[in-house]
Design an enzyme around this catalytic site. Structure first.
Site, PDB file in Angstrom:
ATOM      1  N   SER A  16       1.148  -1.284  -0.218  1.00 33.09           N
ATOM      2  CA  SER A  16      -0.698  -0.019   0.015  1.00 33.09           C
ATOM      3  C   SER A  16       1.033   1.207   0.094  1.00 33.09           C
ATOM      4  CB  SER A  16      -1.207   0.612   1.542  1.00 33.09           C
ATOM      5  OG  SER A  16      -1.830  -0.844   1.849  1.00 33.09           O
TER       6      SER A  16
HETATM    7  N1  SAH Z   1      -1.034  -4.564   3.771  1.00 37.27           N
HETATM    8  C1  SAH Z   1      -0.664  -5.397   2.939  1.00 37.27           C
HETATM    9  C2  SAH Z   1      -1.380  -5.163   1.499  1.00 37.27           C
HETATM   10  C3  SAH Z   1      -1.413  -6.283   1.176  1.00 37.27           C
HETATM   11  S1  SAH Z   1      -2.092  -5.713  -0.601  1.00 37.27           S
HETATM   12  C4  SAH Z   1       1.307  -4.168   3.020  1.00 37.27           C
HETATM   13  O1  SAH Z   1       1.550  -4.024   3.973  1.00 37.27           O
HETATM   14  O2  SAH Z   1       2.097  -4.471   2.079  1.00 37.27           O
HETATM   15  C5  SAH Z   1      -3.899  -6.816  -0.557  1.00 37.27           C
HETATM   16  C6  SAH Z   1      -3.366  -8.412  -0.075  1.00 37.27           C
HETATM   17  O3  SAH Z   1      -4.804  -8.712   0.570  1.00 37.27           O
HETATM   18  C7  SAH Z   1      -2.934  -9.193  -0.957  1.00 37.27           C
HETATM   19  O4  SAH Z   1      -1.519  -9.505  -0.529  1.00 37.27           O
HETATM   20  C8  SAH Z   1      -4.502 -10.291  -1.468  1.00 37.27           C
HETATM   21  O5  SAH Z   1      -3.202 -11.471  -1.985  1.00 37.27           O
HETATM   22  C9  SAH Z   1      -4.544  -9.612  -0.334  1.00 37.27           C
HETATM   23  N2  SAH Z   1      -5.754 -10.586   0.347  1.00 37.27           N
HETATM   24  C10 SAH Z   1      -6.552 -10.471  -1.546  1.00 37.27           C
HETATM   25  N3  SAH Z   1      -8.325 -10.910  -1.026  1.00 37.27           N
HETATM   26  C11 SAH Z   1      -8.008 -11.969   0.469  1.00 37.27           C
HETATM   27  C12 SAH Z   1      -8.379 -13.151   1.510  1.00 37.27           C
HETATM   28  N4  SAH Z   1     -10.219 -12.680   1.246  1.00 37.27           N
HETATM   29  N5  SAH Z   1      -7.625 -13.234   2.633  1.00 37.27           N
HETATM   30  C13 SAH Z   1      -6.893 -12.629   2.429  1.00 37.27           C
HETATM   31  N6  SAH Z   1      -6.165 -12.049   2.327  1.00 37.27           N
HETATM   32  C14 SAH Z   1      -6.335 -11.516   1.054  1.00 37.27           C
END
Ligand code: SAH
Length: 219
Positions: free
Chosen positions: A65
């Site tokens: 993010s």
């Molecule tokens: N918080 C992260 C940003 C993540 S981007 C950071 O600091 O880097 C969003 C993430 O959510 C992705 O890695 C994606 O694979 C995950 N994601 C999407 N749907 C999800 C679900 N149902 N359960 C767990 N993770 C999920």
């Protein structure tokens, strides 16, 4: 903790000033962000990109993010030391590290095996004690709840009731709510057994929250 260069620290301080100039004024959150080496969470540790206020690709088609977004979500969670927080979407592990720097007990779920493994290894090598799970965030992690805070770092049109119910009364859930192109940052505060107060906090863009654990076909 991982050794890092003078250059990285300088760039990070500049990023913190940039966040301040964009209206982020919570000193506790800014200090936590100033302590976490964001470049370590990015492929190739690109210093050039790590301290720009931008989202950046990590593996499996996902993104780390934007720092401004991390700051906004963290401020809205309004956590205190020893609070229990559940994160949906571990991704690189960066947001989880910021929460840990605030003294929070962090539980985080990721649906992509590769990202889960990488983030878990990285966070533990950096000395963070964060519980990382491979799983579907739509289910939450009820056995460790109820939580003081839940942070969803992927976009969803429907906020799962299961997650809202894993909040303690008084707890807060922060979620970018909406369809693909744009989402409204939404804060749910649980005010009673079946009551939540809802406020909104501007528009953001996140990758989508998807159902189930990824198996290669459903990225
Ligand atoms: N918080 C992260 C940003 C993540 S981007 C950071 O600091 O880097 C969003 C993430 O959510 C992705 O890695 C994606 O694979 C995950 N994601 C999407 N749907 C999800 C679900 N149902 N359960 C767990 N993770 C999920």
């Amino acid at each position: 903790m991982i050794e890092e260069s003078f250059e990285a620290r300088g760039k990070r301080r500049k990023l913190i000033e940039e966040l301040r100039s964009k209206g982020i004024s919570d000193e506790r959150v800014l200090e936590a962000m100033n302590r976490v080496p964001r470049h370590i969470f990015m492929d190739d540790a690109f210093l050039k990109h790590a301290y720009q206020d931008k989202a950046f690709p990590i593996s499996a088609g996902q993104t780390i993010s934007q720092p401004y977004t991390v700051a906004v979500q963290t401020i809205l969670l309004n956590v205190g030391k020893r609070d229990r927080v559940l994160e949906i979407g571990t991704g690189s592990g960066y947001q989880a590290a910021i929460l840990a720097e605030l003294g929070v007990k962090v539980y985080t779920i990721e649906r992509q095996r590769e990202l889960h493994r990488k983030a878990q290894a990285m966070l533990s090598s950096m000395g963070y004690r964060i519980h990382c799970f491979l799983g579907d965030g739509y289910e939450g992690q009820p056995q460790y709840g109820p939580y003081d805070g839940i942070i969803i770092t992927a976009a969803t049109a429907e906020v799962p009731e299961k997650l809202l119910k894993q909040l303690r009364i008084g707890g807060r859930l922060v979620v970018p709510r909406g369809e693909r192109d744009s989402q409204v940052m939404t804060l749910y505060t649980r005010t009673g057994e079946d009551d939540w107060e809802i406020t909104t906090h501007g528009y953001f863009v996140f990758v989508p929250m998807l159902k189930g654990i990824a198996n290669g076909n459903n990225r």
